[in-house]
Design a protein around this motif. Structure first.
Motif, mmCIF file in Angstrom:
data_model
loop_
_atom_site.group_PDB
_atom_site.id
_atom_site.type_symbol
_atom_site.label_atom_id
_atom_site.label_comp_id
_atom_site.label_asym_id
_atom_site.label_seq_id
_atom_site.Cartn_x
_atom_site.Cartn_y
_atom_site.Cartn_z
ATOM 1 N N MET A 120 0.843 -1.191 0.000
ATOM 2 C CA MET A 120 0.000 0.000 0.000
ATOM 3 C C MET A 120 0.882 1.247 0.000
ATOM 4 O O MET A 120 1.922 1.298 0.675
ATOM 5 C CB MET A 120 -0.925 -0.001 1.213
ATOM 6 N N HIS A 121 0.448 2.259 -0.767
ATOM 7 C CA HIS A 121 1.284 3.440 -0.933
ATOM 8 C C HIS A 121 0.465 4.643 -1.388
ATOM 9 O O HIS A 121 -0.653 4.509 -1.889
ATOM 10 C CB HIS A 121 2.404 3.171 -1.939
ATOM 11 N N LEU A 122 1.063 5.825 -1.230
ATOM 12 C CA LEU A 122 0.593 7.058 -1.852
ATOM 13 C C LEU A 122 1.560 7.390 -2.972
ATOM 14 O O LEU A 122 2.781 7.349 -2.781
ATOM 15 C CB LEU A 122 0.594 8.212 -0.846
ATOM 16 N N ASP A 123 1.031 7.748 -4.140
ATOM 17 C CA ASP A 123 1.888 8.080 -5.270
ATOM 18 C C ASP A 123 2.494 9.475 -5.122
ATOM 19 O O ASP A 123 2.047 10.286 -4.300
ATOM 20 C CB ASP A 123 1.085 8.019 -6.568
ATOM 21 N N PHE A 124 3.509 9.762 -5.938
ATOM 22 C CA PHE A 124 4.053 11.120 -5.969
ATOM 23 C C PHE A 124 2.926 12.094 -6.308
ATOM 24 O O PHE A 124 1.988 11.768 -7.038
ATOM 25 C CB PHE A 124 5.215 11.244 -6.951
ATOM 26 N N ASN A 125 3.007 13.292 -5.755
ATOM 27 C CA ASN A 125 1.911 14.250 -5.950
ATOM 28 C C ASN A 125 2.176 15.245 -7.075
ATOM 29 O O ASN A 125 1.315 15.434 -7.937
ATOM 30 C CB ASN A 125 1.584 14.983 -4.645
ATOM 31 N N TYR A 126 3.334 15.871 -7.108
ATOM 32 C CA TYR A 126 3.645 16.802 -8.186
ATOM 33 C C TYR A 126 4.571 16.139 -9.202
ATOM 34 O O TYR A 126 5.499 15.418 -8.834
ATOM 35 C CB TYR A 126 4.283 18.081 -7.645
ATOM 36 N N HIS A 127 4.296 16.391 -10.466
ATOM 37 C CA HIS A 127 5.063 15.805 -11.561
ATOM 38 C C HIS A 127 6.546 16.146 -11.393
ATOM 39 O O HIS A 127 6.906 17.301 -11.136
ATOM 40 C CB HIS A 127 4.532 16.362 -12.884
ATOM 41 N N PRO A 128 7.433 15.164 -11.518
ATOM 42 C CA PRO A 128 8.865 15.425 -11.295
ATOM 43 C C PRO A 128 9.484 16.405 -12.285
ATOM 44 O O PRO A 128 10.486 17.042 -11.963
ATOM 45 C CB PRO A 128 9.496 14.029 -11.445
ATOM 46 N N LEU A 129 8.925 16.533 -13.474
ATOM 47 C CA LEU A 129 9.495 17.430 -14.482
ATOM 48 C C LEU A 129 8.686 18.725 -14.629
ATOM 49 O O LEU A 129 9.262 19.805 -14.739
ATOM 50 C CB LEU A 129 9.575 16.707 -15.838
ATOM 51 N N ASN A 130 7.366 18.606 -14.638
ATOM 52 C CA ASN A 130 6.482 19.771 -14.705
ATOM 53 C C ASN A 130 6.006 20.058 -13.288
ATOM 54 O O ASN A 130 5.002 19.509 -12.833
ATOM 55 C CB ASN A 130 5.317 19.488 -15.651
ATOM 56 N N LYS A 131 6.729 20.922 -12.607
ATOM 57 C CA LYS A 131 6.641 21.034 -11.152
ATOM 58 C C LYS A 131 5.287 21.514 -10.637
ATOM 59 O O LYS A 131 4.990 21.341 -9.454
ATOM 60 C CB LYS A 131 7.744 21.970 -10.643
ATOM 61 N N ASN A 132 4.459 22.132 -11.491
ATOM 62 C CA ASN A 132 3.155 22.607 -11.014
ATOM 63 C C ASN A 132 2.006 21.740 -11.514
ATOM 64 O O ASN A 132 0.845 22.128 -11.432
ATOM 65 C CB ASN A 132 2.928 24.062 -11.417
ATOM 66 N N TRP A 133 2.309 20.552 -12.040
ATOM 67 C CA TRP A 133 1.265 19.594 -12.399
ATOM 68 C C TRP A 133 0.972 18.732 -11.178
ATOM 69 O O TRP A 133 1.833 17.977 -10.720
ATOM 70 C CB TRP A 133 1.722 18.693 -13.537
ATOM 71 N N TYR A 134 -0.262 18.830 -10.682
ATOM 72 C CA TYR A 134 -0.673 18.040 -9.516
ATOM 73 C C TYR A 134 -1.416 16.794 -9.981
ATOM 74 O O TYR A 134 -2.348 16.860 -10.785
ATOM 75 C CB TYR A 134 -1.584 18.869 -8.614
ATOM 76 N N ARG A 135 -1.017 15.664 -9.454
ATOM 77 C CA ARG A 135 -1.582 14.386 -9.888
ATOM 78 C C ARG A 135 -2.977 14.202 -9.300
ATOM 79 O O ARG A 135 -3.139 14.056 -8.087
ATOM 80 C CB ARG A 135 -0.654 13.253 -9.466
ATOM 81 N N GLU A 136 -3.975 14.197 -10.174
ATOM 82 C CA GLU A 136 -5.365 14.073 -9.764
ATOM 83 C C GLU A 136 -5.876 12.642 -9.832
ATOM 84 O O GLU A 136 -6.705 12.241 -9.017
ATOM 85 C CB GLU A 136 -6.262 14.941 -10.651
ATOM 86 N N LEU A 137 -5.411 11.869 -10.823
ATOM 87 C CA LEU A 137 -6.010 10.566 -11.089
ATOM 88 C C LEU A 137 -4.979 9.520 -11.466
ATOM 89 O O LEU A 137 -3.999 9.813 -12.171
ATOM 90 C CB LEU A 137 -7.004 10.664 -12.255
ATOM 91 N N ASN A 138 -5.232 8.297 -11.034
ATOM 92 C CA ASN A 138 -4.644 7.100 -11.633
ATOM 93 C C ASN A 138 -5.689 6.478 -12.547
ATOM 94 O O ASN A 138 -6.845 6.295 -12.149
ATOM 95 C CB ASN A 138 -4.259 6.067 -10.569
ATOM 96 N N LEU A 139 -5.290 6.127 -13.759
ATOM 97 C CA LEU A 139 -6.155 5.419 -14.704
ATOM 98 C C LEU A 139 -5.516 4.057 -14.943
ATOM 99 O O LEU A 139 -4.418 3.957 -15.491
ATOM 100 C CB LEU A 139 -6.256 6.195 -16.018
ATOM 101 N N LEU A 140 -6.190 3.002 -14.512
ATOM 102 C CA LEU A 140 -5.631 1.654 -14.532
ATOM 103 C C LEU A 140 -6.507 0.758 -15.399
ATOM 104 O O LEU A 140 -7.640 0.434 -15.028
ATOM 105 C CB LEU A 140 -5.542 1.105 -13.103
#
Length: 258
Positions: A120-140
């Motif tokens: 179980m984990h929490l994913d990274f929140n801000y994109h490592p390259l585009n620093k102001n992209w906030y991760r809203e969704l996982n699509l699996l």
């Protein structure tokens, strides 16, 4: 590849289901892709040999970031997932302006082989390259042909605030859209797939642009089971610091499993 018309004809229902889902917003969409095309894609997928970079927190898990090179159907899927048409659908469903990362950083084709698991984990929140992209969704998108309950590998989701949790089944051609946030734990227990079958999925991530950061940027936060070793728990507690230090000197290796 994506059954766009079916999604567009049911947008209101999909939005309600996503927003009302427990323990936190998520959505299950069956028959997400054209069945015949997805079958051809599935039959083209080789056994992968690039091991996951999730270190001690995943077992026997393999990845390929650039899955679109495998066959035409997977290239079509990749393009559909990052299309403006799909971004509009996602934005309506979650009631936020959101978009799929066109380069799919950190995502890709995942194979869990014998006895695989993902803590179980929490994913990274801000994109490592585009620093102001906030991760809203996982699509699996799951590609498990003839999946049975006894194979295991269900997607486990848990709200870190309340400890409420759920298990979501993972049959072939099922898309699970899962909210990402500082409380949206997810993972899967050890699998029991038959020899020659793998827990197979394609992971894609969607973002929102933030004018200012609302959280401290993090990498993955891991939550091992209570019976995990002391060493593993210590590693989990210090994982963010260790990865950020490594990235500072050597760069990120997340997208290198081509």
């Amino acid at each position: 590849m994506i059954n766009f018309e079916a999604l567009e004809h049911n947008l209101e229902d999909l939005r309600i289901k996503y927003l009302a889902a427990q323990p936190f917003p998520h959505l299950i969409i069956d028959n997400f892709c054209d069945e015949e095309k997805l079958n051809r894609a599935y039959n083209s997928i080789p056994e992968l040999n690039n091991k996951s970079r999730d270190y001690a927190f995943a077992n026997n898990k393999f990845e390929k970031s650039n899955y679109k090179v495998i066959c035409q159907e997977l290239e079509d899927l990749y393009n559909d997932l990052s299309s403006e048409r799909f971004n509009k659908i996602l934005s309506f469903i979650i009631a936020k302006n959101t978009f799929v990362d066109p380069k799919n950083f950190g995502g890709g084709l995942h194979q869990g082989k014998k006895n695989s698991f993902l803590d179980m984990h929490l994913d990274f929140n801000y994109h490592p390259l585009n620093k102001n992209w906030y991760r809203e969704l996982n699509l699996l998108l799951y590609l498990n042909k003839d999946w049975k309950k006894e194979y295991g590998g269900e997607l486990k989701i848990k709200d870190l605030r309340t400890n409420d949790e759920s298990e979501l089944e993972i049959p072939f051609n099922r898309l699970i859209i899962q909210q990402c946030g500082p409380y949206t734990l997810h993972g899967y227990d050890m699998t029991n797939f038959p020899e020659g079958k793998y827990r197979t999925s394609i992971a894609t991530y969607a973002y929102q642009v933030h004018e200012r950061l609302i959280e401290t940027p993090r990498t993955t936060d891991w939550f091992p089971k209570e019976d995990a070793s002391v060493l593993k728990k210590i590693f989990a507690k210090n994982y963010n610091f260790l990865v950020q230090t490594k990235n500072k000197f050597f760069g990120s290796g997340t997208a290198k499993n081509q």
